[in-house]
Design a protein around this motif. Sequence first.
Motif, PDB file in Angstrom:
ATOM      1  N   TYR A 115       0.835  -1.204   0.000  1.00 58.69           N
ATOM      2  CA  TYR A 115       0.000   0.000   0.000  1.00 58.69           C
ATOM      3  C   TYR A 115       0.871   1.256   0.000  1.00 58.69           C
ATOM      4  CZ  TYR A 115      -3.022   3.713   1.733  1.00 58.69           C
ATOM      5  OH  TYR A 115      -3.677   4.907   1.885  1.00 58.69           O
ATOM      6  N   GLU A 116       1.920   1.255   0.810  1.00 55.58           N
ATOM      7  CA  GLU A 116       2.814   2.414   0.856  1.00 55.58           C
ATOM      8  C   GLU A 116       3.465   2.655  -0.504  1.00 55.58           C
ATOM      9  OE1 GLU A 116       3.839   4.614   3.314  1.00 55.58           O
ATOM     10  OE2 GLU A 116       2.213   3.911   4.589  1.00 55.58           O
ATOM     11  N   ARG A 119       0.688   4.157  -2.735  1.00 55.42           N
ATOM     12  CA  ARG A 119       0.287   5.507  -2.333  1.00 55.42           C
ATOM     13  C   ARG A 119       1.382   6.526  -2.635  1.00 55.42           C
ATOM     14  NH1 ARG A 119      -0.522   7.325   3.872  1.00 55.42           N
ATOM     15  NH2 ARG A 119       1.736   7.005   3.746  1.00 55.42           N
ATOM     16  N   ASN A 120       2.630   6.166  -2.375  1.00 55.20           N
ATOM     17  CA  ASN A 120       3.729   7.100  -2.608  1.00 55.20           C
ATOM     18  C   ASN A 120       3.920   7.429  -4.084  1.00 55.20           C
ATOM     19  OD1 ASN A 120       4.128   7.052   0.127  1.00 55.20           O
ATOM     20  ND2 ASN A 120       6.071   5.966   0.061  1.00 55.20           N
ATOM     21  N   GLU A 122       1.318   7.927  -6.083  1.00 56.60           N
ATOM     22  CA  GLU A 122       0.142   8.673  -6.517  1.00 56.60           C
ATOM     23  C   GLU A 122       0.450  10.164  -6.610  1.00 56.60           C
ATOM     24  OE1 GLU A 122      -2.989   7.675  -7.376  1.00 56.60           O
ATOM     25  OE2 GLU A 122      -2.286   5.590  -7.265  1.00 56.60           O
ATOM     26  N   TYR A 125      -0.490  12.353  -3.640  1.00 55.94           N
ATOM     27  CA  TYR A 125       0.307  12.262  -2.415  1.00 55.94           C
ATOM     28  C   TYR A 125       1.667  12.925  -2.571  1.00 55.94           C
ATOM     29  CZ  TYR A 125       2.023  10.209   1.954  1.00 55.94           C
ATOM     30  OH  TYR A 125       2.509  10.028   3.224  1.00 55.94           O
ATOM     31  N   ASP A 199      -8.384   1.989   3.536  1.00 58.93           N
ATOM     32  CA  ASP A 199      -7.255   2.553   2.794  1.00 58.93           C
ATOM     33  C   ASP A 199      -7.499   2.518   1.291  1.00 58.93           C
ATOM     34  OD1 ASP A 199      -5.706   3.324   4.936  1.00 58.93           O
ATOM     35  OD2 ASP A 199      -4.518   1.485   4.997  1.00 58.93           O
ATOM     36  N   LEU A 203      -7.776   5.691  -1.182  1.00 64.10           N
ATOM     37  CA  LEU A 203      -6.864   5.787  -2.311  1.00 64.10           C
ATOM     38  C   LEU A 203      -7.647   6.008  -3.608  1.00 64.10           C
ATOM     39  CD1 LEU A 203      -3.801   5.591  -2.897  1.00 64.10           C
ATOM     40  CD2 LEU A 203      -4.159   3.168  -3.409  1.00 64.10           C
ATOM     41  N   LYS A 206      -9.143   9.591  -3.674  1.00 64.17           N
ATOM     42  CA  LYS A 206      -8.164  10.623  -3.984  1.00 64.17           C
ATOM     43  C   LYS A 206      -7.750  10.592  -5.453  1.00 64.17           C
ATOM     44  CE  LYS A 206      -7.743  12.800  -0.123  1.00 64.17           C
ATOM     45  NZ  LYS A 206      -8.107  14.238  -0.049  1.00 64.17           N
TER      46      LYS A 206
END
Length: 309
Positions: A115-116, A119-120, A122, A125, A199, A203, A206
């Motif tokens: 997930y990290e 997300r990083n 995106e 973010y 989460d 995600l 967003k």
Amino acid sequence: GLYWAAESRAPREASECTGPGPSAASRPPVRVATMAVLSTMAAFWPASSWPVTFVACSGGFENMVYAFGFGYGLSMMANAGLTAVIARHKHKAVTPFGLACCGLYALYGLRLTTYELRRNSEPSYAPRLESLQLKSDMMGLGPKFAIVAGVSFAQALYALPLAIATSPTAARARPLLRGLGWAGVGISAAGLLLEHLADEQKLAGKRADPKGPVMDGLYSYLKHPNYFGEILFHCGISCMGISGTPMQVFACIFPTFFMAFTLQNAARRSDREADHKYKRIDGYAEWSTTTPVLLPGLRGVAPPGEGAA
């Protein structure tokens, strides 16, 4: 001592597990070295997990977020794998309960790490990641070392419930304690599922609207359902070590209270930022003042401008 071994017999078992077999001279050097490392780690497990979690969290020297995110996930996977390996190294049969606990740790770590990574990457973010990188670049080596050491030590503590769950003590525990242990597995699994769904929903939200808040789905019931899932997961972890000594049980429970306190502060900080960022979004003010923050049924009492996610 409490933390230096989940079982008082650990050092003796570690030495016994080598047993009769091929001489050291006839074994490949790599195998000899591996067995020596495992024997040393087994003798002091779970305290010996700290060097491993320190390495897992060392990304914090580059960006502090890597210690908390990737470091956390990698440490959970490392603790799960090493606990199972050390149990087998001691010639102990890992029970279904022990396997379930190790499996949940590994699954949690894998989910968080992947997930990290997503997300990083995106675009939504990127500003947050750049801000954290700037703060990290302004920090000296001392503060960075303190963060990495502190986070990795906290992650090493989480090896204790696994050490207890895979020990003979757990297998010989009274039915009530075994039942509470399995209840912990169920609570952790439910928390992990809730955190994953929350989460993923955020995600996706967003991606659809990077500048808007997520207020529907799970977020219509709680401002931070992912944090609530995290708390549930840690409550379950506390139950996994219920068959230990009183001091060990306390050591298993304490991190849960610490995590709940940390998440509560994180929720408040996130809410203050969101109140400023989304104050002109239609429906936000009502959602912010009527939606519970962390726990279902407990609505926030802060006036508008002091609570939201």
